[in-house]
Design a protein around this motif. Structure first.
Motif, PDB file in Angstrom:
ATOM      1  N   GLU A   1       0.845  -1.184   0.000  1.00 11.62           N
ATOM      2  CA  GLU A   1       0.000   0.000   0.000  1.00 11.62           C
ATOM      3  C   GLU A   1       0.891   1.248   0.000  1.00 11.62           C
ATOM      4  N   PRO A   2       0.579   2.234  -0.822  1.00 20.45           N
ATOM      5  CA  PRO A   2       1.420   3.428  -0.855  1.00 20.45           C
ATOM      6  C   PRO A   2       1.348   4.239   0.435  1.00 20.45           C
ATOM      7  N   LYS A   3       2.501   4.748   0.845  1.00 19.77           N
ATOM      8  CA  LYS A   3       2.587   5.630   2.012  1.00 19.77           C
ATOM      9  C   LYS A   3       3.465   6.807   1.618  1.00 19.77           C
ATOM     10  N   ALA A   4       3.042   8.001   2.001  1.00 20.48           N
ATOM     11  CA  ALA A   4       3.840   9.183   1.715  1.00 20.48           C
ATOM     12  C   ALA A   4       3.989  10.007   2.978  1.00 20.48           C
TER      13      ALA A   4
ATOM     14  N   GLU B   1       3.253  14.652   8.346  1.00 23.98           N
ATOM     15  CA  GLU B   1       2.136  13.707   8.310  1.00 23.98           C
ATOM     16  C   GLU B   1       2.463  12.506   7.410  1.00 23.98           C
ATOM     17  N   LEU B   2       2.128  11.301   7.909  1.00 24.23           N
ATOM     18  CA  LEU B   2       2.284  10.091   7.105  1.00 24.23           C
ATOM     19  C   LEU B   2       0.888   9.694   6.635  1.00 24.23           C
ATOM     20  N   PHE B   3       0.698   9.541   5.333  1.00 26.71           N
ATOM     21  CA  PHE B   3      -0.641   9.228   4.823  1.00 26.71           C
ATOM     22  C   PHE B   3      -0.583   8.283   3.630  1.00 26.71           C
ATOM     23  N   SER B   4      -1.760   7.777   3.223  1.00 24.77           N
ATOM     24  CA  SER B   4      -1.853   6.870   2.077  1.00 24.77           C
ATOM     25  C   SER B   4      -2.324   7.648   0.854  1.00 24.77           C
ATOM     26  N   PRO B   5      -1.426   7.996  -0.056  1.00 22.62           N
ATOM     27  CA  PRO B   5      -1.818   8.782  -1.224  1.00 22.62           C
ATOM     28  C   PRO B   5      -2.506   7.928  -2.283  1.00 22.62           C
ATOM     29  N   GLU B   6      -3.432   8.531  -3.020  1.00 21.10           N
ATOM     30  CA  GLU B   6      -4.102   7.794  -4.093  1.00 21.10           C
ATOM     31  C   GLU B   6      -3.271   7.805  -5.361  1.00 21.10           C
TER      32      GLU B   6
ATOM     33  N   CYS C   1      -2.130  19.449   5.802  1.00 21.40           N
ATOM     34  CA  CYS C   1      -1.818  20.867   5.569  1.00 21.40           C
ATOM     35  C   CYS C   1      -1.957  21.276   4.103  1.00 21.40           C
ATOM     36  N   GLY C   2      -2.254  20.311   3.213  1.00 24.48           N
ATOM     37  CA  GLY C   2      -2.487  20.651   1.812  1.00 24.48           C
ATOM     38  C   GLY C   2      -1.220  20.839   0.994  1.00 24.48           C
ATOM     39  N   SER C   3      -0.059  20.595   1.591  1.00 28.09           N
ATOM     40  CA  SER C   3       1.210  20.769   0.884  1.00 28.09           C
ATOM     41  C   SER C   3       1.412  19.684  -0.181  1.00 28.09           C
ATOM     42  N   TYR C   4       2.075  20.077  -1.269  1.00 33.69           N
ATOM     43  CA  TYR C   4       2.433  19.099  -2.313  1.00 33.69           C
ATOM     44  C   TYR C   4       3.868  18.613  -2.131  1.00 33.69           C
ATOM     45  N   ALA C   5       4.535  19.139  -1.104  1.00 35.36           N
ATOM     46  CA  ALA C   5       5.909  18.713  -0.838  1.00 35.36           C
ATOM     47  C   ALA C   5       5.881  17.390  -0.078  1.00 35.36           C
ATOM     48  N   THR C   6       5.515  16.329  -0.787  1.00 37.72           N
ATOM     49  CA  THR C   6       5.408  15.026  -0.139  1.00 37.72           C
ATOM     50  C   THR C   6       6.385  14.060  -0.791  1.00 37.72           C
ATOM     51  N   ARG C   7       6.780  13.089  -0.029  1.00 37.96           N
ATOM     52  CA  ARG C   7       7.738  12.102  -0.514  1.00 37.96           C
ATOM     53  C   ARG C   7       7.130  10.712  -0.345  1.00 37.96           C
ATOM     54  N   LEU C   8       7.171   9.933  -1.405  1.00 34.37           N
ATOM     55  CA  LEU C   8       6.633   8.576  -1.340  1.00 34.37           C
ATOM     56  C   LEU C   8       7.627   7.687  -0.597  1.00 34.37           C
ATOM     57  N   VAL C   9       7.196   7.042   0.494  1.00 35.68           N
ATOM     58  CA  VAL C   9       8.123   6.178   1.230  1.00 35.68           C
ATOM     59  C   VAL C   9       7.929   4.708   0.880  1.00 35.68           C
ATOM     60  N   SER C  10       6.728   4.354   0.398  1.00 37.20           N
ATOM     61  CA  SER C  10       6.532   3.004  -0.114  1.00 37.20           C
ATOM     62  C   SER C  10       5.427   3.033  -1.150  1.00 37.20           C
ATOM     63  N   GLY C  11       5.366   1.983  -1.970  1.00 38.93           N
ATOM     64  CA  GLY C  11       4.325   1.905  -2.990  1.00 38.93           C
ATOM     65  C   GLY C  11       4.879   1.841  -4.400  1.00 38.93           C
TER      66      GLY C  11
END
Ligand SMILES: [Zn+2]
Length: 114
Positions: free
Chosen positions: A68-71, A78-83, A92-102
């Motif tokens: 399952e993807p995690k970013a 924040e750690l979340f599951s991106p679609e 916070c609505g930021s696009y500065a996210t990094r994919l950690v798995s998926g």
């Protein structure tokens, strides 16, 4: 037919590995597939079954570990599951996210019977 050529490469890799081992009978192969690897997992698995059935490995079982993807958000942590790769942080609505798995796409093991 990107998925079909990937399936062919996986079967070639399995074949090379079995020759290298030089013994035992292949019962199954285990794949680790991330939902955001860029590969259509369903059509890849369909192609893989098809290529296996036409090879010396007909009847071999395919075990799939889906990841399952995690970013993680670079701004608030924040750690979340991106679609998708472009899902903003839900906190916070930021696009500065990094994919950690998926993004995983690998042959994780061969199940061999002696
Ligand atoms: Zn955030």
């Amino acid at each position: 037919m990107h998925e079909l050529s990937l399936a062919c490469s996986v079967v070639e890799l399995v074949d090379r590995e079995m020759r290298r081992q030089g013994r035992g009978r292949l019962c199954g192969i285990e794949m680790t597939l991330g939902d955001l690897s860029g590969v259509d997992n369903d059509s890849f698995l369909y192609s893989l079954q098809m290529v296996l059935e036409r090879s010396v490995f007909a009847g071999v079982r395919v075990v799939v570990n889906r990841v399952e993807p995690k970013a993680r958000c670079e701004d608030c942590g924040e750690l979340f599951s991106p679609e998708s790769l472009y899902t903003p942080c839900p906190r916070c609505g930021s696009y500065a996210t990094r994919l950690v798995s998926g993004r995983e796409f690998r042959l994780s093991s061969l199940i061999i019977e002696e």
